[in-house]
Write a protein that holds these residues in place. Structure first.
Motif, short mmCIF file in Angstrom:
data_model
loop_
_atom_site.label_atom_id
_atom_site.label_comp_id
_atom_site.label_asym_id
_atom_site.label_seq_id
_atom_site.Cartn_x
_atom_site.Cartn_y
_atom_site.Cartn_z
N ARG A 125 60.33 44.20 27.38
CA ARG A 125 60.93 45.27 26.58
C ARG A 125 62.37 45.45 27.01
O ARG A 125 62.68 45.47 28.20
N SER A 126 63.24 45.61 26.02
CA SER A 126 64.65 45.81 26.33
C SER A 126 64.89 47.25 26.76
O SER A 126 64.43 48.19 26.13
N VAL A 127 65.62 47.40 27.88
CA VAL A 127 65.98 48.75 28.35
C VAL A 127 67.50 48.92 28.38
O VAL A 127 68.01 49.87 28.96
N LEU A 129 70.12 47.33 29.89
CA LEU A 129 70.74 47.39 31.21
C LEU A 129 71.51 46.09 31.47
O LEU A 129 70.98 45.14 32.05
N SER A 152 74.75 50.47 34.54
CA SER A 152 74.20 51.82 34.66
C SER A 152 72.71 51.72 34.95
O SER A 152 72.10 50.69 34.66
N LEU A 153 72.15 52.76 35.52
CA LEU A 153 70.72 52.76 35.83
C LEU A 153 70.26 54.20 35.96
O LEU A 153 70.82 54.98 36.73
N SER A 154 69.25 54.56 35.17
CA SER A 154 68.71 55.92 35.20
C SER A 154 67.27 55.88 35.70
O SER A 154 66.58 54.87 35.60
N GLN A 157 63.86 53.96 34.12
CA GLN A 157 64.12 52.75 33.32
C GLN A 157 63.46 51.52 33.92
O GLN A 157 63.00 50.64 33.19
N VAL A 158 63.45 51.45 35.23
CA VAL A 158 62.84 50.33 35.95
C VAL A 158 61.94 50.91 37.03
O VAL A 158 62.31 51.89 37.68
N ASN A 159 60.76 50.31 37.22
CA ASN A 159 59.81 50.81 38.21
C ASN A 159 59.72 49.86 39.40
O ASN A 159 59.63 48.64 39.24
N ASN A 185 73.48 51.81 41.16
CA ASN A 185 73.11 51.07 39.94
C ASN A 185 72.69 49.64 40.25
O ASN A 185 73.14 48.68 39.60
N THR A 231 62.35 44.83 31.13
CA THR A 231 61.16 45.18 31.91
C THR A 231 59.94 44.52 31.28
O THR A 231 59.81 44.45 30.06
#
Length: 373
Positions: A125-127, A129, A152-154, A157-159, A185, A231
């Protein structure tokens, strides 16, 4: 003329006639009430069944249509640095080397109900980033070691422990996220991964310098200019039997590798599947076959059976028993030859549930691309 003042009451015959008339009226009202109540219960049961059937179709449809997505590359271009030599490595869950986007299994009662079809889906899946090419490194390659700088990274968004893929449309590498640094980030792909409780997440990634693909420096492509992080997911849909109560269940591969089981639609008691296949590179389906224990190997081997669509037939039961006036029969699965009459009835002859069949066909959009010149 008879004196009305001397009337002392009703005769016994008159009382009996009045009682019979009153009883008939009461029985009529009671019958009307019971009939109305039964009609209401039946209408409510059918309405709930329709809701359950449509919800199950909607969930399965969206998932099947979007499976086998790998960004701007096809599955056979994907490489992986997940440690295949670890004892916990499970190809069904961890393999992302030319991964199979859709697979099937037949339940044996352990996970899926006996005789029902289990559907497993895999993809990315596109996030949104993108790699930060200004952070350092050659053409956007990791700054140092196995750290990936992002623009950037919130949170969320990634686990940590989850699957991710870095792709620049020339190369794509799948790995398990070993650490996340929101302040800077960045995400890491060290070989060893631990969860928030300090427990090891296995399998991890291959150690730097020991990659199965020697062409990858530090297990990563040399050029990542314009790269983007995706992801990954592994999902399973199947019918679960819980002491005679069946439901459509979802399994999601979590960040730490634990299967997160969730019941999503109750009283879906069976699921059968047909697959439509054809050659790669066009949108033509020239063969349909029913998934069964005898053909699982060929159906799941995409070099033999390139599945482009799935026809899913669901058997849904009313929540309440006693709403049907007689034992129900249906034509199930929907592609059965029922010209001589319906072919399925409940095993329990005292069963008075209402049954209905819901069938839909879903194309796998990422496999219907026309790649002809």
């Amino acid at each position: 003329m008879k004196d009305l003042g001397k009337q002392a009451g009703l005769t016994l015959v008159e009382l009996l006639i009045a009682s019979v008339l009153g009883l008939l009226l009461t029985l009529g009202v009671a019958q009307l009430f019971v009939s109305g109540s039964d009609t209401f219960r039946l209408a409510e049961s059918i309405g709930r069944m329709q809701e359950s059937g449509r919800l199950a179709q909607d969930i399965l449809g969206r998932s099947v249509r979007s499976t086998d997505y790998w960004g701007c590359l096809s599955a056979d271009r994907i490489r992986s640095v997940v440690d295949e030599n670890h004892g916990s490595y499970d190809p069904d869950l961890h393999n992302f080397v030319d991964p199979q986007g859709i697979q099937f299994d037949i339940g044996d009662g352990t996970t899926a109900a006996t005789g029902t079809v289990l559907i497993q889906l895999k993809g990315m899946r596109s996030v949104a980033l993108p790699v930060d090419t200004s952070a350092g490194g050659t053409n956007g390659a990791p700054i140092s070691g196995r750290t990936i700088p992002l623009q950037s990274l919130s949170a969320g968004q990634v686990n940590k422990g989850g699957f991710a893929m870095l792709s620049d449309c020339d190369d794509a590498i799948v790995f398990r996220v070993s650490d996340i640094d929101l302040a800077n980030n960045t995400v890491d792909l060290a070989a060893t991964i631990t969860d928030s409780g300090g427990n090891a997440v296995v399998p991890g990634n291959e150690a730097a310098g020991s990659c199965s693909d020697s062409s990858l420096p530090n297990c990563f492509p040399a050029t990542l200019a314009g790269g983007e992080l995706f992801t990954g997911y592994v999902e399973r849909y199947y019918i679960r039997d819980d002491n005679g109560r069946r439901s459509l269940v979802f399994d999601g591969f979590g960040p730490t590798g634990v299967i997160n089981r969730q019941e999503i639609v109750s009283d879906v008691i069976d699921m059968q599947v047909q697959v439509g296949s054809g050659p790669r590179g066009d949108n033509v389906i020239n063969n349909w076959q029913t998934v069964n224990a005898g053909n699982l190997t060929t159906v799941n081997e995409k070099s033999v059976t390139y599945v482009k669509a799935a026809r899913i037939s669901l058997l849904v039961r009313s929540q309440e028993d006693g709403v049907a006036g007689s034992l129900q029969d249906v034509c199930y699965p929907a592609w059965s030859n029922c010209t001589a009459g319906n072919n399925w009835t409940p095993a329990n002859t005292a069963d008075r549930h209402y049954y209905r069949v819901y069938t839909s066909t879903y194309s796998i959009r990422n496999r219907l691309l026309d790649t002809s010149p």
